[in-house]
Design an enzyme around this catalytic site. Structure first.
Site, PDB file in Angstrom:
ATOM      1  N   ASP A 138       0.885  -1.229  -0.313  1.00  0.00           N
ATOM      2  CA  ASP A 138       0.006   0.149  -0.128  1.00  0.00           C
ATOM      3  C   ASP A 138       0.897   1.047  -0.248  1.00  0.00           C
ATOM      4  O   ASP A 138       1.609   1.304   0.865  1.00  0.00           O
ATOM      5  CB  ASP A 138      -0.868   0.050   1.310  1.00  0.00           C
ATOM      6  CG  ASP A 138      -1.964   1.087   1.231  1.00  0.00           C
ATOM      7  OD1 ASP A 138      -3.084   0.777   1.285  1.00  0.00           O
ATOM      8  OD2 ASP A 138      -1.500   2.234   1.231  1.00  0.00           O
ATOM      9  N   ASP A 151      -4.031   2.455  -5.015  1.00  0.00           N
ATOM     10  CA  ASP A 151      -2.698   2.422  -4.309  1.00  0.00           C
ATOM     11  C   ASP A 151      -2.482   1.238  -3.535  1.00  0.00           C
ATOM     12  O   ASP A 151      -1.391   1.206  -2.840  1.00  0.00           O
ATOM     13  CB  ASP A 151      -2.442   3.669  -3.620  1.00  0.00           C
ATOM     14  CG  ASP A 151      -3.051   3.730  -2.202  1.00  0.00           C
ATOM     15  OD1 ASP A 151      -4.001   2.861  -1.860  1.00  0.00           O
ATOM     16  OD2 ASP A 151      -2.551   4.093  -1.303  1.00  0.00           O
ATOM     17  N   GLU A 152      -3.248   0.005  -3.548  1.00  0.00           N
ATOM     18  CA  GLU A 152      -2.773  -1.022  -2.967  1.00  0.00           C
ATOM     19  C   GLU A 152      -3.127  -2.209  -3.576  1.00  0.00           C
ATOM     20  O   GLU A 152      -3.840  -2.340  -4.583  1.00  0.00           O
ATOM     21  CB  GLU A 152      -3.682  -1.074  -1.620  1.00  0.00           C
ATOM     22  CG  GLU A 152      -5.105  -1.331  -1.929  1.00  0.00           C
ATOM     23  CD  GLU A 152      -5.762  -1.366  -0.348  1.00  0.00           C
ATOM     24  OE1 GLU A 152      -5.554  -2.430   0.268  1.00  0.00           O
ATOM     25  OE2 GLU A 152      -6.702  -0.474   0.004  1.00  0.00           O
TER      26      GLU A 152
HETATM   27  P1  TTP Z   1      -5.338   4.983   1.629  1.00  0.00           P
HETATM   28  O1  TTP Z   1      -4.344   4.160   1.168  1.00  0.00           O
HETATM   29  O2  TTP Z   1      -6.298   4.638   2.642  1.00  0.00           O
HETATM   30  O3  TTP Z   1      -4.559   6.380   2.213  1.00  0.00           O
HETATM   31  P2  TTP Z   1      -3.247   6.775   1.951  1.00  0.00           P
HETATM   32  O4  TTP Z   1      -2.779   6.280   0.870  1.00  0.00           O
HETATM   33  O5  TTP Z   1      -3.629   8.566   1.792  1.00  0.00           O
HETATM   34  O6  TTP Z   1      -2.392   6.913   3.131  1.00  0.00           O
HETATM   35  P3  TTP Z   1      -1.882   5.594   3.858  1.00  0.00           P
HETATM   36  O7  TTP Z   1      -2.083   4.428   3.002  1.00  0.00           O
HETATM   37  O8  TTP Z   1      -0.428   5.968   4.052  1.00  0.00           O
HETATM   38  O9  TTP Z   1      -2.528   5.484   5.310  1.00  0.00           O
HETATM   39  O10 TTP Z   1      -6.179   5.636   0.260  1.00  0.00           O
HETATM   40  C1  TTP Z   1      -5.345   5.922  -1.030  1.00  0.00           C
HETATM   41  C2  TTP Z   1      -5.798   6.990  -1.610  1.00  0.00           C
HETATM   42  O11 TTP Z   1      -7.358   7.103  -1.903  1.00  0.00           O
HETATM   43  C3  TTP Z   1      -5.884   8.350  -0.929  1.00  0.00           C
HETATM   44  O12 TTP Z   1      -4.502   8.912  -1.113  1.00  0.00           O
HETATM   45  C4  TTP Z   1      -6.896   9.127  -1.306  1.00  0.00           C
HETATM   46  C5  TTP Z   1      -7.906   8.278  -1.755  1.00  0.00           C
HETATM   47  N1  TTP Z   1      -9.105   8.215  -0.554  1.00  0.00           N
HETATM   48  C6  TTP Z   1     -10.024   9.062  -0.689  1.00  0.00           C
HETATM   49  O13 TTP Z   1     -10.187   9.602  -1.698  1.00  0.00           O
HETATM   50  N2  TTP Z   1     -10.933   8.995   0.697  1.00  0.00           N
HETATM   51  C7  TTP Z   1     -10.810   8.411   1.394  1.00  0.00           C
HETATM   52  O14 TTP Z   1     -11.739   8.445   2.410  1.00  0.00           O
HETATM   53  C8  TTP Z   1      -9.697   7.250   1.613  1.00  0.00           C
HETATM   54  C9  TTP Z   1      -9.549   6.497   2.762  1.00  0.00           C
HETATM   55  C10 TTP Z   1      -8.965   7.256   0.696  1.00  0.00           C
HETATM   56 MG    MG Z   2      -2.243   4.193   0.652  1.00  0.00          MG
END
Ligand code: TTP
Ligand code: MG
Length: 406
Positions: A9, A104-105
């Site tokens: 991720d 992103d994962e």
């Molecule tokens: P995540 O992987 O949950 O968050 P992140 O990559 O920003 O942070 P981290 O993994 O380091 O905790 O989500 C990936 C992307 O998806 C995030 O950059 C933005 C989008 N997203 C939203 O638009 N709304 C949301 O509520 C969430 C959780 C994510």
């Molecule tokens: Mg992320």
């Protein structure tokens, strides 16, 4: 043989992509989601911003109160889609057993890959290195014998982490963690379990299944298994898309029918063009509306014959919209349109229906022009209204919440 599953991720994904484009954002509290005075929510917060208590989903107005010095960025979906595609291409170089989850994962089945990389741990190091070198993005990786433990491990390791849970140690790894760390446990389930005195995953793991069943019903079984580090779900390469949809949230709630109709037309064209690019036809159209009080409804209509034109998506959506607006007088916060029940574009059109044929040819011509000159190079009458309201570029209109509008 025990499996070795990786969960990868990216850290603060939207923010990190913005940082690759503007290095001045490095090391600072940054929020992607929109202007701080807008009604949106935080989509992604940098780790510096999280230190002030900011998190995804928080209203932007709260975010600016907690962290006035943060830099707020509107963001734009095409940038994140491009970065995501490059990231998935790197992962695909490492293993064909890849299951992307969102942008992103991804899960990757690395069972047996020790022989190539020396260890699965080393394989993860190489993945992180390539992601950093080629994209300027940091990935966190969890490695375990199953998906759920790998996912929790990657999250615990953030940012820029790598955490491997050895085979046999799943339960002891999970036991001290709060139940909210278990994917699938929402606020409601957390409250029920809290009421039963179950606060950690370890406590959940030793609660008899029949006790859980009487409080949580059907979900109990997999929850109990996951709490015990048991998860047989395979890493499955993506099957073809089951539906295609586009939606947007307005800057201001609206009851303006012609504006709603124009937006619906635009979103229908976006859905139609994606559908035809995939060589698909649809049978079912779904309209989604969210009202001012956040109530969200969906309305479906199934057609007697498969179709692939913008006009059919729009006409069906418009009928559903009219009906919905007649039933509910509240202003609208979000509108979305989607198609499902997809089939390959075999020619099943009724060939006597020349108007359908004409529509189909028209759409093909529009698709060709848009491919060459950009989405807004050619516009249909109904969407012209949007021109005075939204900024456009070659990817189309920038709707109100650009980081989230798809
Ligand atoms: P995540 O992987 O949950 O968050 P992140 O990559 O920003 O942070 P981290 O993994 O380091 O905790 O989500 C990936 C992307 O998806 C995030 O950059 C933005 C989008 N997203 C939203 O638009 N709304 C949301 O509520 C969430 C959780 C994510
Ligand atoms: Mg992320």
């Amino acid at each position: 043989m025990t499996r070795r599953i990786m969960h990868i991720d990216l850290d603060a994904f939207f923010v990190s992509v913005e940082r690759t484009l503007n290095p001045k954002l490095q090391g600072k509290p940054v929020v992607v989601g929109g202007r701080p005075e807008s009604r949106g929510v935080v989509a992604s917060a940098s780790y510096e911003a999280r230190a002030f208590g900011l998190y995804a989903g928080m209203p932007l107005t709260t975010a600016i109160r907690l962290c006035p010095q943060a830099i707020f960025i509107e963001g734009g979906f095409p940038k994140y889609r491009d970065a995501s595609q490059k990231f998935m291409a790197i992962l695909a170089d490492f293993s064909p057993y890849l299951e992307p989850m969102g942008l992103d994962e991804a899960y990757l089945d690395a069972t047996g890959f020790e022989s190539i990389y020396g260890s699965v741990h080393q394989m993860a190091v190489n993945i992180k290195q390539r992601t950093k070198d080629e994209l300027g993005l940091y990935a966190s990786v969890g490695i375990a014998s199953c998906k759920v433990v790998a996912k929790i491990a990657s999250e615990l390791s953030k940012p820029d982490g790598l955490l491997e849970v050895a085979a046999g140690e799943e339960r002891s790894f999970l036991a001290p963690l709060p139940i909210a760390k278990l994917p699938g446990i929402g606020k409601k389930t957390e409250r029920i379990l809290d009421g039963l005195g179950i606060h950690t995953i370890g406590e959940l793991a030793v609660t008899p299944l029949n006790v859980l069943k009487s409080h949580l019903g059907a979900a109990s079984e997999w929850l109990h298994n996951h709490a015990n580090g048991i998860d047989d779900r395979k890493v499955e390469p993506p099957s073809a898309a089951k539906s295609i949809s586009r939606e947007t949230t307005f800057g201001k709630d609206t009851g303006d029918r012609s504006f709603l109709t124009a937006t619906l037309r635009y979103l229908s064209e976006r859905v139609g063009s994606r559908l035809r690019r995939q060589g698909k036809q649809f049978r079912c159209v779904t309209l989604k509306l969210r009202y001012a009080d956040f109530t969200t409804i969906t309305r479906n209509q199934t057609l007697s014959q498969a179709a692939d034109t913008d006009q059919t998506i729009f006409d069906t959506g418009q009928k559903l919209l009219k009906k919905a607006l007649a039933q509910e007088k509240q202003p609208v916060r979000l509108v979305g349109i989607g198609v499902s029940n997809l089939t390959e574009s075999g020619k099943q059109l009724d060939m006597l229906d020349t108007s359908a044929q004409r529509q189909e040819q028209l759409n093909k011509a529009i698709d060709r022009i848009r491919k060459k000159y950009g989405f807004t190079a050619i516009q249909t009458g109904r969407t012209l209204r949007l021109k005075d309201i939204f900024v456009s570029d070659k990817d189309g209109y920038t709707l109100q919440t650009p980081s989230l509008s798809r």
